[in-house]
Enzyme design. Structure first.
Site, PDB file in Angstrom:
ATOM      1  N   HIS A 125      18.654 -28.625 -18.912  1.00 32.93           N
ATOM      2  CA  HIS A 125      19.260 -27.591 -19.744  1.00 32.93           C
ATOM      3  C   HIS A 125      18.420 -27.410 -20.992  1.00 32.93           C
ATOM      4  O   HIS A 125      17.602 -28.267 -21.359  1.00 32.93           O
ATOM      5  CB  HIS A 125      20.692 -27.996 -20.145  1.00 32.93           C
TER       6      HIS A 125
ATOM      7  N   MET B 248      19.148 -36.437 -14.994  1.00 35.23           N
ATOM      8  CA  MET B 248      19.679 -35.593 -16.053  1.00 35.23           C
ATOM      9  C   MET B 248      19.794 -34.156 -15.556  1.00 35.23           C
ATOM     10  O   MET B 248      18.887 -33.654 -14.887  1.00 35.23           O
ATOM     11  CB  MET B 248      18.793 -35.652 -17.298  1.00 35.23           C
TER      12      MET B 248
ATOM     13  N   GLU C  47      20.955 -41.686 -33.931  1.00 37.24           N
ATOM     14  CA  GLU C  47      22.187 -42.481 -33.931  1.00 37.24           C
ATOM     15  C   GLU C  47      22.109 -43.650 -32.956  1.00 37.24           C
ATOM     16  O   GLU C  47      22.635 -44.739 -33.223  1.00 37.24           O
ATOM     17  CB  GLU C  47      23.403 -41.601 -33.627  1.00 37.24           C
ATOM     18  N   ASP C  48      21.433 -43.466 -31.815  1.00 39.43           N
ATOM     19  CA  ASP C  48      21.345 -44.564 -30.856  1.00 39.43           C
ATOM     20  C   ASP C  48      20.457 -45.695 -31.383  1.00 39.43           C
ATOM     21  O   ASP C  48      20.731 -46.876 -31.128  1.00 39.43           O
ATOM     22  CB  ASP C  48      20.835 -44.058 -29.498  1.00 39.43           C
TER      23      ASP C  48
ATOM     24  N   TRP D  34      20.394 -33.777 -33.639  1.00 36.68           N
ATOM     25  CA  TRP D  34      19.893 -34.589 -32.525  1.00 36.68           C
ATOM     26  C   TRP D  34      19.066 -35.770 -33.026  1.00 36.68           C
ATOM     27  O   TRP D  34      18.207 -35.632 -33.901  1.00 36.68           O
ATOM     28  CB  TRP D  34      19.026 -33.717 -31.608  1.00 36.68           C
TER      29      TRP D  34
ATOM     30  N   ASP E 184      25.523 -35.054 -19.311  1.00 36.59           N
ATOM     31  CA  ASP E 184      24.466 -34.572 -18.410  1.00 36.59           C
ATOM     32  C   ASP E 184      23.727 -35.698 -17.702  1.00 36.59           C
ATOM     33  O   ASP E 184      22.681 -35.463 -17.096  1.00 36.59           O
ATOM     34  CB  ASP E 184      23.465 -33.704 -19.176  1.00 36.59           C
TER      35      ASP E 184
ATOM     36  N   ARG F  86      17.966 -27.100 -25.096  1.00 40.80           N
ATOM     37  CA  ARG F  86      18.615 -27.796 -26.200  1.00 40.80           C
ATOM     38  C   ARG F  86      19.712 -26.912 -26.779  1.00 40.80           C
ATOM     39  O   ARG F  86      19.558 -25.715 -26.955  1.00 40.80           O
ATOM     40  CB  ARG F  86      17.610 -28.155 -27.283  1.00 40.80           C
TER      41      ARG F  86
ATOM     42  N   ASP G 187      26.714 -39.551 -22.155  1.00 40.38           N
ATOM     43  CA  ASP G 187      26.421 -38.122 -22.260  1.00 40.38           C
ATOM     44  C   ASP G 187      26.867 -37.432 -20.971  1.00 40.38           C
ATOM     45  O   ASP G 187      26.805 -38.016 -19.880  1.00 40.38           O
ATOM     46  CB  ASP G 187      24.926 -37.896 -22.486  1.00 40.38           C
TER      47      ASP G 187
END
Length: 384
Positions: free
Chosen positions: A323, A320, A293-294, A290, A230, A325, A228
């Site tokens: 931010h 991280m 998937e992981d 969101w 971030d 979403r 990712d």
């Protein structure tokens, strides 16, 4: 002779003596530099004799049918350039039978633990960042965000793949920190930003499949790091290459109190070799929005008889970039049902079923940008 005359005479003698000493020193230095290359003269003489015979006695200074002339009176012409010219021309005039060209010495394998690592890093996001600054900081990174160590031979060739949309400011920080880290780790790598066009629901895993596909087309990578944009590692001993088992790098994020949130967590930053990736049929394409998937990827790994490897918790720490979403990346309400069906879906949903349209591929100084259209999520079933 007056006192002034005697003084001037002493000064002149002193200057002459200094000039003589300077001349002797320069001769010694020149002799030391070029003594190692005196074999040029013997080869040159052989070349003259050979070329003279070939030309029926005409032009004793001919090499390969061309008059060998080197003008030492030109600006910047040196005796060294004279010798270099001789070396370029002499092979065409006949190289001695016992002369074999030197073969470059092969590079040694890169050490498992590179000596230039720093360890724990200070990561902050308060200072202003620009692509121009990052580019100045990384002059050895070549077009497309590629780097190859010059002093050793890495075991892996790594493609770092980032799913992306509307995160330009995050990307600057990521490149600012990761390029120096990867160079210190002696990684042979390329950076690929996979940009989802349009404003439809985000699909992280499908973008990662696209990144794998496009990276393999671009070069012969055998290791893939999925990150990712971030997430920044806080320790450069967290080595970004592949391992005997699929690797989960981001095991201790600050947003989770530097702890693994649960045993099956595989999010943030992970890595698989090409063989491991193909064994699990890549990642699922049907997780729109969101989450989920992981966990599906973790299931694929364990269902195929592999185990997840992780670094020490003190090394696998990440910061991280805070931010809100993203819009069109809301939590997927179907994710829990999909996770339970990984065993049934992983053979038909993955890299083997990937479809997308490549809109553009641009090699920037610090990364390769790949913009794609990946379609839309299917309509959700109506609940009466």
């Amino acid at each position: 002779m007056s006192r002034l005359g005697r003084t001037l005479e002493r000064i002149c003698k002193g200057v002459l003596l200094l000039c003589l000493v300077h001349f002797l020193i320069m001769m010694i230095l020149y002799f030391d530099v070029y003594s190692q290359r005196f074999d040029i003269f013997s080869r040159f003489n052989n070349g003259r004799n050979t070329s003279g015979a070939a030309g029926n006695g005409r032009g004793g200074g001919v090499a390969g049918g061309h008059r060998f002339l080197h003008n030492l009176s030109r600006p910047n012409a040196t005796f060294a350039s004279y010798l270099a010219t001789a070396e370029r021309l002499l092979p065409s005039a006949g190289t001695p039978a016992n002369h074999t060209p030197a073969t470059p010495k092969p590079l040694p394998p890169c050490p498992e633990i590179p000596p230039g690592l720093v360890g724990r890093l200070l990561i902050e996001f308060s200072s202003q960042m620009s692509m121009e600054r990052v580019q100045r900081e990384n002059p050895s990174v070549t077009e497309g965000g590629r780097y190859v160590p010059l002093d050793c031979r890495p075991k892996w060739k790594v493609a770092v793949i980032i799913p992306f949309r509307h995160r330009d400011n995050h990307l600057k920080y990521w490149l600012h920190y990761l390029h120096p880290i990867l160079r210190r780790q002696k990684i042979h790598y390329g950076i690929y930003i996979i940009n989802q066009l349009g404003e439809d629901t985000f699909n992280r895993a499908k973008l990662l499949n696209v990144g794998y596909t496009e990276a393999v087309r671009d070069s012969d990578y055998d290791c893939f790091i999925f990150s990712d944009v971030d997430l920044i590692p806080m320790d450069d001993r967290n080595l970004y290459h592949c391992y005997d088992q699929p690797r989960h790098f981001a095991i201790a994020m600050d947003k989770f109190g530097f702890r693994l949130p649960y045993a099956g967590y595989f999010g943030g930053v992970s890595g698989l070799s090409k063989k491991q990736f193909l064994k699990i049929n890549g990642f699922p394409n049907e997780y729109w929005g969101w989450g989920g998937e992981d966990d599906d990827i973790y299931n694929r790994i364990t269902l195929n008889g592999m185990k997840v490897s992780r670094p020490d918790v003190r090394i696998g720490r990440y910061r991280m970039i805070k931010h809100e979403r993203d819009q069109h990346n809301e939590p997927n309400p179907q994710r829990f049902n999909k996770i339970q069906n990984t065993k049934n879906t992983m053979k038909r949903d993955g890299i083997s079923s990937l479809t997308y349209r490549l809109a553009s591929l641009t090699k920037h100084p610090l990364y390769t940008n790949i913009s794609v259209e990946i379609g839309k999520p299917p309509p959700r079933p109506f609940r009466g």
